[in-house]
Scaffold this motif. Structure first.
Motif, short mmCIF file in Angstrom:
data_model
loop_
_atom_site.label_atom_id
_atom_site.label_comp_id
_atom_site.label_asym_id
_atom_site.label_seq_id
_atom_site.Cartn_x
_atom_site.Cartn_y
_atom_site.Cartn_z
N ASP A 46 0.82 -1.21 0.00
CA ASP A 46 0.00 0.00 0.00
C ASP A 46 0.86 1.27 0.00
O ASP A 46 0.59 2.22 -0.73
N VAL A 47 1.91 1.27 0.81
CA VAL A 47 2.78 2.45 0.88
C VAL A 47 3.57 2.61 -0.42
O VAL A 47 3.68 3.72 -0.96
N GLU A 48 4.10 1.50 -0.95
CA GLU A 48 4.84 1.57 -2.22
C GLU A 48 3.95 2.06 -3.35
O GLU A 48 4.38 2.85 -4.19
N LYS A 49 2.69 1.62 -3.36
CA LYS A 49 1.75 2.07 -4.39
C LYS A 49 1.53 3.58 -4.28
O LYS A 49 1.48 4.28 -5.30
N LEU A 50 1.42 4.09 -3.06
CA LEU A 50 1.23 5.53 -2.88
C LEU A 50 2.46 6.31 -3.36
O LEU A 50 2.33 7.34 -4.02
N ILE A 51 3.65 5.80 -3.06
CA ILE A 51 4.88 6.46 -3.55
C ILE A 51 4.92 6.42 -5.07
O ILE A 51 5.25 7.41 -5.72
N ASP A 52 4.56 5.28 -5.65
CA ASP A 52 4.53 5.16 -7.11
C ASP A 52 3.49 6.10 -7.71
O ASP A 52 3.73 6.70 -8.77
N ASP A 53 2.34 6.25 -7.05
CA ASP A 53 1.31 7.19 -7.52
C ASP A 53 1.85 8.61 -7.51
O ASP A 53 1.62 9.38 -8.45
N TYR A 54 2.57 8.97 -6.46
CA TYR A 54 3.16 10.32 -6.39
C TYR A 54 4.16 10.51 -7.53
O TYR A 54 4.14 11.53 -8.20
N ASN A 55 5.02 9.54 -7.75
CA ASN A 55 6.04 9.65 -8.80
C ASN A 55 5.43 9.60 -10.19
O ASN A 55 5.90 10.27 -11.10
N SER A 56 4.36 8.84 -10.40
CA SER A 56 3.72 8.80 -11.72
C SER A 56 2.97 10.10 -11.98
O SER A 56 2.87 10.54 -13.12
N GLU A 57 2.50 10.74 -10.93
CA GLU A 57 1.87 12.06 -11.07
C GLU A 57 2.90 13.05 -11.60
O GLU A 57 2.60 13.89 -12.43
N ARG A 58 4.14 12.92 -11.14
CA ARG A 58 5.21 13.80 -11.61
C ARG A 58 5.46 13.58 -13.09
O ARG A 58 5.66 14.50 -13.85
N LYS A 59 5.45 12.32 -13.55
CA LYS A 59 5.72 12.01 -14.95
C LYS A 59 4.61 12.49 -15.86
O LYS A 59 4.83 12.79 -17.02
#
Length: 192
Positions: A177-190
């Motif tokens: 769950d935490v990794e998915k949230l970090i990935d969501d934040y980073n994909s938002e940047r992309k």
């Protein structure tokens, strides 16, 4: 924390356990685990704010010691003691302002990952309201004015999703769950 071979999953070590009747124990365990997850993703902790608070705290202690052990007795050192009291109060107000304006609910400040093009780290904050089982995790940019700053991402879930009836944290589920949230934040940047 070491991994057991699968990328981004915790190693098989002694299970983490919390007292399910104590929300502070639950939040503390989840916050510690978040720190491990974020660090496993290549982020390093930014300790500047903590170091600043420690420095101010040391100055507060120094002022108190100076006032206590000043060589003159009370009637002669009245102005000096008043100055020490004013300095003590002012430094404590500065600490309070830092806590309310900069720290807020943050559990971790990070630098950008090594080798990345980001110029800003993350602020990880969490909330577990009293008498509630809903844990809210928020990831935001450490520098909101930066061009690489992103919109904050968050999720709220019941802590019952991550703990067994005995109070043992099901770490794999929480890490995902935490990794998915970090990935969501980073994909938002992309996607900017």
């Amino acid at each position: 924390m070491a991994s057991d071979g699968a990328a981004g999953t915790p190693a098989k070590v002694t299970p983490k356990k919390a007292n399910l009747l104590d929300p502070h124990s639950i939040k503390h365990l989840l916050d510690e685990t978040i720190s491990d997850v974020v660090k496993s993703k290549g982020y390093t902790e930014d300790t500047r704010l903590g170091n600043l608070k420690l420095g101010i705290g040391a100055a507060v202690i120094a002022v108190a010691l100076l006032a206590q052990f000043y060589p003159k007795k009370f009637p002669q050192n009245r102005e000096f003691l008043l100055g020490c009291i004013a300095t003590y109060v002012a430094l404590n107000v500065v600490l309070l302002i830092l806590s309310y304006t900069k720290e807020k609910d943050a559990i971790l400040f990070t630098h950008p990952p090594a080798g990345s093009f980001n110029s800003t780290g993350l602020i990880i904050s969490s909330k577990l309201p009293r008498f509630s089982d809903m844990y809210t995790l928020t990831i935001d940019s450490a520098d909101l004015q930066s061009i690489s700053a992103n919109k904050p991402v968050r999720f709220s879930k019941s802590v019952t999703k991550w703990f067994t009836k005995e109070g043992v944290l099901v770490e794999g589920l929480f890490w995902k769950d935490v990794e998915k949230l970090i990935d969501d934040y980073n994909s938002e940047r992309k996607s900017k």
